[in-house]
Design an enzyme around this catalytic site. Sequence first.
Site, PDB file in Angstrom:
ATOM      1  CB  SER A 102      25.429  38.342  40.823  1.00 54.59           C
ATOM      2  OG  SER A 102      25.674  39.508  41.354  1.00 54.59           O
ATOM      3  CD  GLU A 226      28.400  36.152  45.991  1.00 52.59           C
ATOM      4  OE1 GLU A 226      29.433  36.289  46.278  1.00 52.59           O
ATOM      5  OE2 GLU A 226      27.362  35.863  45.121  1.00 52.59           O
ATOM      6  CG  HIS A 294      30.596  38.877  43.169  1.00 55.49           C
ATOM      7  ND1 HIS A 294      29.789  38.403  43.836  1.00 55.49           N
ATOM      8  CD2 HIS A 294      29.879  40.157  41.849  1.00 55.49           C
ATOM      9  CE1 HIS A 294      27.861  38.892  43.448  1.00 55.49           C
ATOM     10  NE2 HIS A 294      28.261  39.629  42.896  1.00 55.49           N
TER      11      HIS A 294
END
Length: 321
Positions: A102, A226, A294
Amino acid sequence: MRIGFYSSSTGITALSPKRFRRAESFLKSKGAELVAGNLTGKNDFYRSASIRERAKEINDLIYDDSLDIIMSTIGGSNTNSVLPYIDYSYLVKHPKTFVGYSDASALLIAVKTQAPNCRVLYGPALVASFGEWPPYNELTWQYFKKIVDTPSKTSVSFKAPDFWTDEKTNWEDFEHEKKNHKNLWKYINSPVLSGRLIGGNLNTIYGILASRYFPKISDGDILFLEDSEKDAATVEKNFAMIKDAGIFDKAKGIILGKHALFDDDGSNRLPIEILQEVLNNRKLPIIYDYDSCHTIPMITTPIACQVRIDAKNMTVSFADF
């Protein structure tokens, strides 16, 4: 395994104390020794502490030569603020393994560009990943441990997990079993991709794209992207940012992770459909719905490794990391 952990953005150890303690217990049960960063238990509104304090926490862990791994606790929004204050020159002489995902992408990518002898893994974050409940924390650990135990300059292969979920529940306390889905990787133009893997979290990349911390994309690289909890408008903007920067022109192909909790803004469009529109009919091979993202469980993916991914057989191999 001795793991030092830091909070480069969100002060999650203060915000989610039950999940934090659960993560500590899980890792200790695996034989890991944990070294807490000095911002553990602290929170400053939208972040754990000031920019300089967050950088100091990371540097203090960098200077601890007893550590095997430096791991983020979670992501957030502003890890890029600390990058100018990290002691990369020390890491060049004293390389370490960094892991996170992230918003921690900013630090992971910066470390790999500024201290390329460090091992950098797009993988679990302490609180977010290992504070999860079984079986997801256990499966994520198995992928992570296998990568960590792989000697440098050798290779390792994985089969995709059988199932996945992005259900947003059970964060602090257990509420109910999550609904999971049968796993399936998909592809466009080619089911197999191989090359040097570069990338990370899409929304984080825009905070470092024009900086000295972002890697030079070479012809033949595989671009890994992502994201999570974004709406269709933001995803289109970010894909277009990558295109406008000329990165798609150099990439050999794209690996796109599953987008957890995607908001289609009522359009009924998926992230892969938005990406194809942005590419404007460019025949770029894409493998999508990959499990380093995630959603859970998570495959640990080395940055700047040599990757070979096969969407039909749902296998991935990493080498030279």
